[in-house]
Design an enzyme around this catalytic site. Structure first.
Site, PDB file in Angstrom:
ATOM      1  N   GLY A 142      27.225   2.017 -19.138  1.00  0.00           N
ATOM      2  CA  GLY A 142      26.116   1.681 -18.244  1.00  0.00           C
ATOM      3  C   GLY A 142      25.451   0.341 -18.486  1.00  0.00           C
ATOM      4  O   GLY A 142      24.299   0.153 -18.107  1.00  0.00           O
ATOM      5  N   SER A 143      26.182  -0.632 -19.084  1.00  0.00           N
ATOM      6  CA  SER A 143      25.516  -1.923 -19.302  1.00  0.00           C
ATOM      7  C   SER A 143      25.299  -2.667 -17.982  1.00  0.00           C
ATOM      8  O   SER A 143      24.312  -3.394 -17.837  1.00  0.00           O
ATOM      9  CB  SER A 143      26.286  -2.782 -20.310  1.00  0.00           C
ATOM     10  OG  SER A 143      27.482  -3.267 -19.760  1.00  0.00           O
ATOM     11  N   ASN A 144      26.186  -2.485 -17.020  1.00  0.00           N
ATOM     12  CA  ASN A 144      25.941  -3.109 -15.710  1.00  0.00           C
ATOM     13  C   ASN A 144      24.777  -2.439 -14.993  1.00  0.00           C
ATOM     14  O   ASN A 144      23.969  -3.123 -14.348  1.00  0.00           O
ATOM     15  CB  ASN A 144      27.207  -3.089 -14.849  1.00  0.00           C
ATOM     16  CG  ASN A 144      28.141  -4.229 -15.184  1.00  0.00           C
ATOM     17  OD1 ASN A 144      27.863  -5.379 -14.847  1.00  0.00           O
ATOM     18  ND2 ASN A 144      29.219  -3.934 -15.890  1.00  0.00           N
ATOM     19  N   MET A 146      34.893   5.571 -13.111  1.00  0.00           N
ATOM     20  CA  MET A 146      36.321   5.583 -13.412  1.00  0.00           C
ATOM     21  C   MET A 146      37.152   6.463 -12.469  1.00  0.00           C
ATOM     22  O   MET A 146      38.279   6.820 -12.802  1.00  0.00           O
ATOM     23  CB  MET A 146      36.544   6.013 -14.859  1.00  0.00           C
ATOM     24  CG  MET A 146      35.927   5.065 -15.878  1.00  0.00           C
ATOM     25  SD  MET A 146      36.413   3.346 -15.635  1.00  0.00           S
ATOM     26  CE  MET A 146      38.101   3.411 -16.243  1.00  0.00           C
ATOM     27  N   ARG A 147      36.596   6.793 -11.334  1.00  0.00           N
ATOM     28  CA  ARG A 147      37.283   7.697 -10.411  1.00  0.00           C
ATOM     29  C   ARG A 147      37.616   6.920  -9.141  1.00  0.00           C
ATOM     30  O   ARG A 147      36.782   6.124  -8.669  1.00  0.00           O
ATOM     31  CB  ARG A 147      36.324   8.845 -10.106  1.00  0.00           C
ATOM     32  CG  ARG A 147      36.881  10.036  -9.428  1.00  0.00           C
ATOM     33  CD  ARG A 147      35.873  11.168  -9.550  1.00  0.00           C
ATOM     34  NE  ARG A 147      35.788  11.614 -10.925  1.00  0.00           N
ATOM     35  CZ  ARG A 147      36.590  12.541 -11.451  1.00  0.00           C
ATOM     36  NH1 ARG A 147      37.491  13.127 -10.701  1.00  0.00           N
ATOM     37  NH2 ARG A 147      36.481  12.878 -12.713  1.00  0.00           N
ATOM     38  N   LEU A 188      37.813   6.520  -5.352  1.00  0.00           N
ATOM     39  CA  LEU A 188      37.122   7.174  -4.248  1.00  0.00           C
ATOM     40  C   LEU A 188      38.091   7.470  -3.113  1.00  0.00           C
ATOM     41  O   LEU A 188      38.967   6.660  -2.798  1.00  0.00           O
ATOM     42  CB  LEU A 188      35.988   6.273  -3.749  1.00  0.00           C
ATOM     43  CG  LEU A 188      34.881   6.041  -4.782  1.00  0.00           C
ATOM     44  CD1 LEU A 188      33.946   4.934  -4.324  1.00  0.00           C
ATOM     45  CD2 LEU A 188      34.108   7.328  -5.033  1.00  0.00           C
ATOM     46  N   ASN A 216      31.994  -2.888  -6.053  1.00  0.00           N
ATOM     47  CA  ASN A 216      32.468  -2.601  -7.415  1.00  0.00           C
ATOM     48  C   ASN A 216      32.482  -3.909  -8.198  1.00  0.00           C
ATOM     49  O   ASN A 216      32.566  -4.991  -7.624  1.00  0.00           O
ATOM     50  CB  ASN A 216      33.880  -2.016  -7.356  1.00  0.00           C
ATOM     51  CG  ASN A 216      34.417  -1.666  -8.732  1.00  0.00           C
ATOM     52  OD1 ASN A 216      33.692  -1.138  -9.567  1.00  0.00           O
ATOM     53  ND2 ASN A 216      35.685  -1.973  -8.968  1.00  0.00           N
ATOM     54  N   HIS A 218      34.676  -5.701 -11.344  1.00  0.00           N
ATOM     55  CA  HIS A 218      35.920  -5.538 -12.093  1.00  0.00           C
ATOM     56  C   HIS A 218      36.080  -6.720 -13.045  1.00  0.00           C
ATOM     57  O   HIS A 218      35.889  -7.872 -12.636  1.00  0.00           O
ATOM     58  CB  HIS A 218      37.108  -5.468 -11.126  1.00  0.00           C
ATOM     59  CG  HIS A 218      38.410  -5.210 -11.819  1.00  0.00           C
ATOM     60  ND1 HIS A 218      38.766  -3.963 -12.290  1.00  0.00           N
ATOM     61  CD2 HIS A 218      39.424  -6.049 -12.139  1.00  0.00           C
ATOM     62  CE1 HIS A 218      39.950  -4.043 -12.877  1.00  0.00           C
ATOM     63  NE2 HIS A 218      40.375  -5.294 -12.801  1.00  0.00           N
ATOM     64  N   SER A 253      34.875 -10.062 -11.032  1.00  0.00           N
ATOM     65  CA  SER A 253      34.807 -10.113  -9.572  1.00  0.00           C
ATOM     66  C   SER A 253      33.931  -8.975  -9.084  1.00  0.00           C
ATOM     67  O   SER A 253      34.087  -7.838  -9.529  1.00  0.00           O
ATOM     68  CB  SER A 253      36.208  -9.915  -8.955  1.00  0.00           C
ATOM     69  OG  SER A 253      37.166 -10.786  -9.524  1.00  0.00           O
ATOM     70  N   ASP A 292      40.742  -1.772  -6.476  1.00  0.00           N
ATOM     71  CA  ASP A 292      40.304  -3.129  -6.816  1.00  0.00           C
ATOM     72  C   ASP A 292      40.829  -4.172  -5.833  1.00  0.00           C
ATOM     73  O   ASP A 292      41.007  -5.340  -6.196  1.00  0.00           O
ATOM     74  CB  ASP A 292      40.737  -3.500  -8.257  1.00  0.00           C
ATOM     75  CG  ASP A 292      40.158  -2.533  -9.296  1.00  0.00           C
ATOM     76  OD1 ASP A 292      39.014  -2.087  -9.105  1.00  0.00           O
ATOM     77  OD2 ASP A 292      40.857  -2.234 -10.283  1.00  0.00           O
TER      78      ASP A 292
HETATM   79  C1  GRF Z   1      32.743  -3.149 -16.882  1.00  0.00           C
HETATM   80  O1  GRF Z   1      33.565  -4.047 -17.570  1.00  0.00           O
HETATM   81  C2  GRF Z   1      33.076  -3.151 -15.409  1.00  0.00           C
HETATM   82  O2  GRF Z   1      33.482  -4.389 -14.942  1.00  0.00           O
HETATM   83  C3  GRF Z   1      34.220  -2.178 -15.337  1.00  0.00           C
HETATM   84  O3  GRF Z   1      33.898  -1.169 -16.259  1.00  0.00           O
HETATM   85  C4  GRF Z   1      33.034  -1.702 -17.257  1.00  0.00           C
HETATM   86  C5  GRF Z   1      31.811  -0.873 -17.240  1.00  0.00           C
HETATM   87  O4  GRF Z   1      30.925  -1.216 -18.271  1.00  0.00           O
HETATM   88  N1  GRF Z   1      34.407  -1.695 -13.983  1.00  0.00           N
HETATM   89  P1  GRF Z   1      29.449  -0.668 -18.232  1.00  0.00           P
HETATM   90  O5  GRF Z   1      29.530   0.859 -18.157  1.00  0.00           O
HETATM   91  O6  GRF Z   1      28.749  -1.245 -17.053  1.00  0.00           O
HETATM   92  O7  GRF Z   1      28.846  -1.111 -19.533  1.00  0.00           O
END
Ligand code: GRF
Length: 207
Positions: free
Chosen positions: A16-18, A95-96, A98, A112, A114, A141, A150
């Site tokens: 969940g860092s994003n 990670m699923r 859709l 998304n 990536h 991206s 993707d």
């Molecule tokens: C990130 O590198 C994102 O680009 C990819 O999965 C990772 C998720 O990291 N889709 P986080 O859970 O947001 O830390």
């Protein structure tokens, strides 16, 4: 211009860092009018859920095992997101893959992020793929999500160098710093109605 009450649903499976970067950006006032209305996970103990709770954001775990199949699971996600009135769905380490029902329900409103310069290295372990291939630049991206993996139209990209001696973790860390800047920017552009999609091409209108 302030866009009042623009609601995001963020889908997560892990760290969940994003998600955190999006929350922090909103709290700093960089996406005025936006709020995260729901964080939805397909993994019970995803650390992202705890991050959301700390900010008073509603969380929901939907257990894939509780549904007859993929389309039923997708439908449950669609309903949960629609009930909260989300304007935009952001996949952030979800990670699923859709299904078509989900994509159709939110066409043009799912993003998304990536960790590669798409169309290079889609799918799993893109940082390792980049190292194995020997590219000198990689990056991240943000793209619209369609039925492909993707493969949807690219909104924003940011490049980082691949350095001698990098392993996948080192490259991932360098890319992640850029991810945390890029995703909030893409959300803001979308919210402001500044993204125009024409075929595969996304153009950015001036403010
Ligand atoms: C990130 O590198 C994102 O680009 C990819 O999965 C990772 C998720 O990291 N889709 P986080 O859970 O947001 O830390």
């Amino acid at each position: 211009m302030e866009h009042k009450n623009f609601k995001l649903a963020v889908l997560v499976s892990g760290r969940g860092s994003n998600l955190q970067a999006i929350i922090d950006s909103i709290e700093r006032g960089e996406i005025p009018g936006a709020r995260v209305a729901l964080v939805l996970a397909d993994v019970a103990g995803a650390p992202a859920l705890e991050r959301a709770r700390k900010h008073g954001i509603e969380t929901l775990f939907l257990d894939p095992k509780g549904y007859a199949g993929k389309s039923e699971y997708n439908q449950a996600m669609v309903e949960a997101i629609q009930e909260r009135g989300a304007d935009l769905v952001c996949l952030a380490g979800f990670m699923r893959i859709l299904g078509p029902g989900f994509i159709e329900a939110f066409r043009g409103r799912v993003m998304n992020i990536h960790p590669s310069l798409l169309p290079a290295f889609p799918g799993l372990h893109p940082q390792q793929q980049a190292l194995d291939y020997g590219v000198k630049l990689s990056g991240c991206s943000v793209h619209f999500v369609d039925e492909t993996v993707d493969g949807g139209a690219i909104i924003l990209q940011s490049a980082v160098p691949v350095l001698d001696g990098d392993d996948a973790d080192a490259l991932a860390r360098r890319i992640l710093e850029q991810e945390h800047l890029l995703y909030p920017r893409a959300i803001r552009l979308f919210m402001e109605g500044r993204l125009t999609l024409s075929g595969r091409n996304v153009s950015e209108k001036e403010n």
